[in-house]
Scaffold this active site. Structure first.
Site: not given
Ligand code: ACO
Length: 429
Positions: A363, A306
């Site tokens: 979620d 998140h």
């Molecule tokens: N699985 C694996 N790796 C992940 C995940 C995940 N679910 N989420 C983040 N990471 C990693 C990224 O690859 C990144 O790694 P890096 O630093 O080595 O490049 C690091 O963690 C940071 O991730 P970002 O995408 O930069 O974080 P951001 O804050 O932009 O994104 C998000 C948050 C979009 C929710 C992300 O965690 C994600 O894609 N999660 C899966 C989708 C999801 O569950 N979305 C629902 C969110 S809650 C909502 O909106 C109601």
């Protein structure tokens, strides 16, 4: 606490006001930055940018705290209901008995949609995703209430708010009925908000529909947990669209579209798809964890991570707690819940997830309950929209109530061609 931040740029010093929120959140006010320095700030994904001040929702992502109007989400999930929480978010305080009765009554009163709109459903293919239908139908509501679309007239806004809350619910249920080829079930205004929704979803004209109070309770809880989350992608969209003085329905329709994406509200559907996939692969959670860590693989552990929470999402904690209770009350044994728990356990012990502070979000477990309630997978994000609606409305209203509305219009750093002359077609290779 400093009152100003000093900025040194090209040999000059600038003093930027510091703003401290009621929970000690700190911000540097840069609203005069460009005018004074010629510079703008660059912040991809707005991770460091406050777009407004707000009194609606407080989140501490490090500690896993979420409060609506100061009230902890845990208390609301246990003690409130969705209508009352909606009132709290939109109007700022818990309603007294009379206010709650009036609000509930008004919501019931507006539950029907114009009969002509029923024909719209016939134009969609049966395979249409209900989010596509929801966004279009909600925007179409603008066509039916031309006299109450002015966002700067509080009387018109007051009329429109219950309409939006009540009719979105009806539109959502009808879109499901249409998708499975059943006749729509008109709202039954003797039922409460959530029971009425369930009746529109699951009743058929040929049989008596028994309301299951456990399912009603679970739905109340889920909708409350989804009701607001400050400046998330869809809420920011609603504010941005609303800032152009677009009407409430148009602004909400844009929010629905933003919510649909799998990185936002669409994640609840994506989680269930992922759990089913793992189940059909023999329940190999280790393989899923490995794939999620592999930078060459676009797969992410859906329902994990998140932007704000670097701790357990408090909503996921509540939903997880209720999963077992609800499934056992409904006498359902779902192997996907078991996979979800094993996946969580494996991820929380894995250094990749620990170091990046990736925890289950709202979620991760919600789909398991929706499935137990009989709600089909492609409706999960619609359920999220139904829950998030009071939050969208509250923010849209707050923005207009604050006055001094400024159209939302970010800037950019241009990196394209510098001045280039037009070349006639004949001269181009
Ligand atoms: N699985 C694996 N790796 C992940 C995940 C995940 N679910 N989420 C983040 N990471 C990693 C990224 O690859 C990144 O790694 P890096 O630093 O080595 O490049 C690091 O963690 C940071 O991730 P970002 O995408 O930069 O974080 P951001 O804050 O932009 O994104 C998000 C948050 C979009 C929710 C992300 O965690 C994600 O894609 N999660 C899966 C989708 C999801 O569950 N979305 C629902 C969110 S809650 C909502 O909106 C109601």
């Amino acid at each position: 606490m400093p009152k100003h931040a000093e900025l040194h740029l090209e040999g000059k010093s600038y003093s930027l006001p510091v703003l401290i929120g009621s929970e000690n959140e700190k911000a540097i006010d840069i609203s005069q930055l460009r005018a004074e320095t010629g510079y703008i700030t660059l912040d991809h994904g707005y991770g460091n940018t406050g777009s407004c001040t707000s009194k609606i929702t407080y989140i501490d992502g490090e500690k896993g705290i979420l409060r609506y109007r100061g009230i902890p989400i845990e208390q609301l999930a246990e003690q409130s209901n969705f209508v009352e929480t909606s009132y709290l978010l939109i109007y700022g305080t818990l309603p007294n008995k009379l206010e709650l009765e009036n609000f509930s009554h008004t919501l019931s009163h507006h539950s029907l949609i114009h009969e002509d709109m029923l024909r719209f459903y016939d134009g969609y293919p049966s395979t249409a995703h209900p989010m596509a239908i929801l966004a279009s139908m909600v925007c179409s509501l603008s066509a039916y209430y031309p006299d109450s679309l002015n966002p700067t007239d509080p009387a018109q806004v007051d009329q429109l708010i219950p309409r939006a809350l009540s009719k979105l619910r009806t539109i959502a249920a009808y879109s499901y009925k249409k998708s499975i080829g059943q006749p729509v079930i008109y709202p039954n205004n003797s039922l409460g908000f959530c029971a009425n929704f369930l009746s529109m979803m699951f009743a058929v004209p040929s049989e008596k529909y028994e309301i299951d109070e456990d399912i009603v309770g679970a739905l109340e809880m889920l909708l409350i947990l989804h009701a607001d989350h400050e400046q998330n992608c869809s809420t920011s969209t609603v504010r941005l669209v609303g800032s152009s003085l677009a009407n409430l329905f148009a602004s909400i329709s844009a929010g629905i579209s933003a919510l649909w994406g799998p990185l936002h509200g669409g994640a609840n559907q994506a989680v269930m798809e992922m759990l089913r996939q793992i189940h059909s692969n023999g329940g190999d959670v280790a393989a899923a964890i490995k794939a999620a860590k592999d930078k060459e693989n676009p797969f992410r552990l859906m329902g994990f991570g998140h932007r704000i929470y670097k701790n357990y999402d408090p909503r996921a904690k509540i939903i997880k707690k209720h999963c077992d209770k609800i499934l056992s009350k409904l006498k359902i044994k779902d192997p996907l819940l078991d996979i979800a728990k094993r996946l969580e356990e494996a991820a929380l012990e894995d250094s990749y997830f620990v170091e990046k502070k990736l925890y289950p979000n709202v979620d991760f477990y919600s789909g398991v309950i929706y499935q137990a309630m009989g709600i089909p997978m492609n409706m999960y994000t619609v359920m999220f929209a139904l829950g998030r609606l009071p939050g969208w409305i509250a923010h849209w209203k707050e923005m207009h109530d604050q006055g001094g509305n400024k159209i939302g219009r970010p800037r950019q750093v241009y990196e394209g061609e510098v001045l280039t002359n037009y070349r006639p077609l004949a001269e181009r290779k």
